[in-house]
Design a protein around this motif. Structure first.
Motif, PDB file in Angstrom:
ATOM      1  N   ARG A  28       0.820  -1.213   0.000  1.00  0.00           N
ATOM      2  CA  ARG A  28       0.000   0.000   0.000  1.00  0.00           C
ATOM      3  C   ARG A  28       0.856   1.265   0.000  1.00  0.00           C
ATOM      4  NH1 ARG A  28      -2.173   2.550   4.695  1.00  0.00           N
ATOM      5  NH2 ARG A  28      -1.343   0.750   5.791  1.00  0.00           N
ATOM      6  N   HIS A  29       1.940   1.274   0.756  1.00  0.00           N
ATOM      7  CA  HIS A  29       2.790   2.465   0.833  1.00  0.00           C
ATOM      8  C   HIS A  29       3.496   2.734  -0.496  1.00  0.00           C
ATOM      9  CE1 HIS A  29       1.962   2.777   5.045  1.00  0.00           C
ATOM     10  NE2 HIS A  29       2.397   1.546   5.254  1.00  0.00           N
ATOM     11  N   SER A  30       3.947   1.686  -1.162  1.00  0.00           N
ATOM     12  CA  SER A  30       4.584   1.863  -2.468  1.00  0.00           C
ATOM     13  C   SER A  30       3.590   2.431  -3.470  1.00  0.00           C
ATOM     14  CB  SER A  30       5.121   0.532  -2.991  1.00  0.00           C
ATOM     15  OG  SER A  30       6.141   0.045  -2.168  1.00  0.00           O
ATOM     16  N   ARG A  31       2.388   1.885  -3.483  1.00  0.00           N
ATOM     17  CA  ARG A  31       1.356   2.398  -4.409  1.00  0.00           C
ATOM     18  C   ARG A  31       1.040   3.853  -4.104  1.00  0.00           C
ATOM     19  NH1 ARG A  31      -1.167  -2.386  -3.187  1.00  0.00           N
ATOM     20  NH2 ARG A  31      -2.725  -1.275  -2.003  1.00  0.00           N
ATOM     21  N   ASN A  32       0.900   4.184  -2.806  1.00  0.00           N
ATOM     22  CA  ASN A  32       0.601   5.568  -2.429  1.00  0.00           C
ATOM     23  C   ASN A  32       1.723   6.515  -2.850  1.00  0.00           C
ATOM     24  OD1 ASN A  32      -1.784   4.712  -1.325  1.00  0.00           O
ATOM     25  ND2 ASN A  32      -1.070   4.766   0.791  1.00  0.00           N
ATOM     26  N   PHE A  33       2.981   6.088  -2.639  1.00  0.00           N
ATOM     27  CA  PHE A  33       4.113   6.921  -3.025  1.00  0.00           C
ATOM     28  C   PHE A  33       4.117   7.156  -4.529  1.00  0.00           C
ATOM     29  CE2 PHE A  33       8.378   7.369  -4.720  1.00  0.00           C
ATOM     30  CZ  PHE A  33       8.800   8.501  -4.047  1.00  0.00           C
ATOM     31  N   LEU A  34       3.948   6.092  -5.305  1.00  0.00           N
ATOM     32  CA  LEU A  34       3.967   6.245  -6.763  1.00  0.00           C
ATOM     33  C   LEU A  34       2.820   7.123  -7.256  1.00  0.00           C
ATOM     34  CD1 LEU A  34       5.023   2.660  -7.836  1.00  0.00           C
ATOM     35  CD2 LEU A  34       6.402   4.743  -7.888  1.00  0.00           C
ATOM     36  N   THR A  35       1.667   7.013  -6.636  1.00  0.00           N
ATOM     37  CA  THR A  35       0.534   7.868  -7.005  1.00  0.00           C
ATOM     38  C   THR A  35       0.839   9.324  -6.688  1.00  0.00           C
ATOM     39  OG1 THR A  35      -1.024   6.060  -6.637  1.00  0.00           O
ATOM     40  CG2 THR A  35      -1.922   8.287  -6.618  1.00  0.00           C
ATOM     41  N   ALA A  36       1.385   9.581  -5.486  1.00  0.00           N
ATOM     42  CA  ALA A  36       1.726  10.958  -5.107  1.00  0.00           C
ATOM     43  C   ALA A  36       2.818  11.512  -6.013  1.00  0.00           C
ATOM     44  CB  ALA A  36       2.183  11.002  -3.638  1.00  0.00           C
ATOM     45  N   PHE A  37       3.805  10.685  -6.342  1.00  0.00           N
ATOM     46  CA  PHE A  37       4.880  11.120  -7.232  1.00  0.00           C
ATOM     47  C   PHE A  37       4.337  11.463  -8.610  1.00  0.00           C
ATOM     48  CE2 PHE A  37       8.583  10.713  -9.943  1.00  0.00           C
ATOM     49  CZ  PHE A  37       9.558  11.352  -9.194  1.00  0.00           C
ATOM     50  N   ALA A  38       3.453  10.621  -9.125  1.00  0.00           N
ATOM     51  CA  ALA A  38       2.853  10.883 -10.444  1.00  0.00           C
ATOM     52  C   ALA A  38       2.039  12.167 -10.426  1.00  0.00           C
ATOM     53  CB  ALA A  38       1.988   9.692 -10.867  1.00  0.00           C
ATOM     54  N   ASP A  52       2.509  14.777  -8.417  1.00  0.00           N
ATOM     55  CA  ASP A  52       3.456  15.877  -8.343  1.00  0.00           C
ATOM     56  C   ASP A  52       4.096  16.136  -9.699  1.00  0.00           C
ATOM     57  OD1 ASP A  52       5.085  17.823  -6.740  1.00  0.00           O
ATOM     58  OD2 ASP A  52       6.696  16.545  -7.503  1.00  0.00           O
ATOM     59  N   PHE A  53       4.465  15.072 -10.393  1.00  0.00           N
ATOM     60  CA  PHE A  53       5.078  15.234 -11.712  1.00  0.00           C
ATOM     61  C   PHE A  53       4.088  15.861 -12.687  1.00  0.00           C
ATOM     62  CE2 PHE A  53       6.283  13.959 -15.959  1.00  0.00           C
ATOM     63  CZ  PHE A  53       7.602  14.378 -15.988  1.00  0.00           C
ATOM     64  N   GLU A  54       2.846  15.472 -12.596  1.00  0.00           N
ATOM     65  CA  GLU A  54       1.807  16.035 -13.469  1.00  0.00           C
ATOM     66  C   GLU A  54       1.721  17.551 -13.307  1.00  0.00           C
ATOM     67  OE1 GLU A  54      -0.962  15.571 -16.419  1.00  0.00           O
ATOM     68  OE2 GLU A  54       0.008  13.887 -15.424  1.00  0.00           O
ATOM     69  N   HIS A  55       1.865  18.044 -12.073  1.00  0.00           N
ATOM     70  CA  HIS A  55       1.757  19.478 -11.805  1.00  0.00           C
ATOM     71  C   HIS A  55       3.069  20.238 -11.997  1.00  0.00           C
ATOM     72  CE1 HIS A  55      -1.787  17.900  -9.647  1.00  0.00           C
ATOM     73  NE2 HIS A  55      -2.336  18.992 -10.141  1.00  0.00           N
ATOM     74  N   ASN A  56       4.204  19.630 -11.674  1.00  0.00           N
ATOM     75  CA  ASN A  56       5.475  20.361 -11.637  1.00  0.00           C
ATOM     76  C   ASN A  56       6.576  19.786 -12.521  1.00  0.00           C
ATOM     77  OD1 ASN A  56       4.535  22.058  -9.400  1.00  0.00           O
ATOM     78  ND2 ASN A  56       4.610  20.154  -8.248  1.00  0.00           N
ATOM     79  N   GLY A  57       6.313  18.705 -13.203  1.00  0.00           N
ATOM     80  CA  GLY A  57       7.346  17.950 -13.904  1.00  0.00           C
ATOM     81  C   GLY A  57       8.222  18.736 -14.848  1.00  0.00           C
ATOM     82  N   VAL A  58       7.638  19.460 -15.780  1.00  0.00           N
ATOM     83  CA  VAL A  58       8.422  20.167 -16.783  1.00  0.00           C
ATOM     84  C   VAL A  58       9.312  21.217 -16.127  1.00  0.00           C
ATOM     85  CG1 VAL A  58       8.276  21.666 -18.802  1.00  0.00           C
ATOM     86  CG2 VAL A  58       6.718  19.733 -18.582  1.00  0.00           C
ATOM     87  N   GLU A  59       8.787  21.952 -15.181  1.00  0.00           N
ATOM     88  CA  GLU A  59       9.562  22.988 -14.498  1.00  0.00           C
ATOM     89  C   GLU A  59      10.703  22.377 -13.685  1.00  0.00           C
ATOM     90  OE1 GLU A  59      11.066  26.534 -13.083  1.00  0.00           O
ATOM     91  OE2 GLU A  59       9.801  26.099 -14.814  1.00  0.00           O
ATOM     92  N   VAL A  60      10.426  21.268 -12.998  1.00  0.00           N
ATOM     93  CA  VAL A  60      11.460  20.621 -12.196  1.00  0.00           C
ATOM     94  C   VAL A  60      12.572  20.094 -13.097  1.00  0.00           C
ATOM     95  CG1 VAL A  60      11.941  18.632 -10.700  1.00  0.00           C
ATOM     96  CG2 VAL A  60       9.942  20.061 -10.273  1.00  0.00           C
ATOM     97  N   ILE A  61      12.214  19.491 -14.201  1.00  0.00           N
ATOM     98  CA  ILE A  61      13.225  18.990 -15.137  1.00  0.00           C
ATOM     99  C   ILE A  61      14.100  20.139 -15.629  1.00  0.00           C
ATOM    100  CG2 ILE A  61      13.548  17.996 -17.441  1.00  0.00           C
ATOM    101  CD1 ILE A  61      11.086  16.239 -16.853  1.00  0.00           C
ATOM    102  N   ARG A  62      13.488  21.259 -15.977  1.00  0.00           N
ATOM    103  CA  ARG A  62      14.244  22.416 -16.453  1.00  0.00           C
ATOM    104  C   ARG A  62      15.210  22.908 -15.373  1.00  0.00           C
ATOM    105  NH1 ARG A  62      14.640  27.349 -15.553  1.00  0.00           N
ATOM    106  NH2 ARG A  62      12.839  27.488 -14.205  1.00  0.00           N
ATOM    107  N   ARG A  63      14.721  22.999 -14.131  1.00  0.00           N
ATOM    108  CA  ARG A  63      15.575  23.494 -13.042  1.00  0.00           C
ATOM    109  C   ARG A  63      16.733  22.551 -12.759  1.00  0.00           C
ATOM    110  NH1 ARG A  63      12.458  24.907  -7.948  1.00  0.00           N
ATOM    111  NH2 ARG A  63      14.560  25.390  -7.289  1.00  0.00           N
ATOM    112  N   VAL A  64      16.469  21.247 -12.757  1.00  0.00           N
ATOM    113  CA  VAL A  64      17.544  20.281 -12.525  1.00  0.00           C
ATOM    114  C   VAL A  64      18.574  20.383 -13.647  1.00  0.00           C
ATOM    115  CG1 VAL A  64      18.117  17.816 -12.416  1.00  0.00           C
ATOM    116  CG2 VAL A  64      16.153  18.696 -11.146  1.00  0.00           C
TER     117      VAL A  64
END
Length: 128
Positions: free
Chosen positions: A33-43, A45-57
């Motif tokens: 359950r924790h792995s699924r929750n983490f992957l869902t939260a990560f997805a 977050d990426f949906e909202h901030n992904g392109v900007e985070v990639i650019r900054r990194v």
């Protein structure tokens, strides 16, 4: 009833399965359950901030950016090459000329030519 006492399959102190236990646990590779929750939260977050985070990194930590990019590439790949178009070649120079003619300097032209060959397998692609 049997006089033989059944051995416990869990450690009484920790509740963990004992070595050799064949009954418990998730199938190998199954997420908890924790792995699924983490992957869902990560997805999310990426949906909202992904392109900007990639650019900054990329701008602020180029070494980390390249490491991530390399980790995304397959570790191993297979290349299936059909060299039957060279079946009548009589030497290295002739093979080079044929490959140069086939692929040329424009990769798009070469890909179009390869697709033509694939579509016309029975045609004589390289007339003499």
């Amino acid at each position: 009833m049997s006089d033989v006492a059944e051995e416990p399959d869990r450690d009484e102190a920790s509740g963990r399965f004992l070595p050799g236990n064949k009954r418990g646990g998730r199938p190998k590779g199954a997420r908890d359950r924790h792995s699924r929750n983490f992957l869902t939260a990560f997805a999310d977050d990426f949906e909202h901030n992904g392109v900007e985070v990639i650019r900054r990194v990329r701008e602020e930590q180029p070494a980390q950016y390249l490491k991530i990019a390399a980790d995304l590439l397959p570790k191993e790949s297979t290349l299936d090459v059909d060299v039957s178009v060279f079946h009548d070649v009589r030497g290295v120079v002739e093979a080079y000329r044929m490959a140069s003619e086939l692929l040329g300097t424009d990769p798009r032209r070469g890909l179009r030519r390869l697709k033509e060959i694939q579509n016309n397998e029975n045609d004589d692609v390289f007339p003499r």
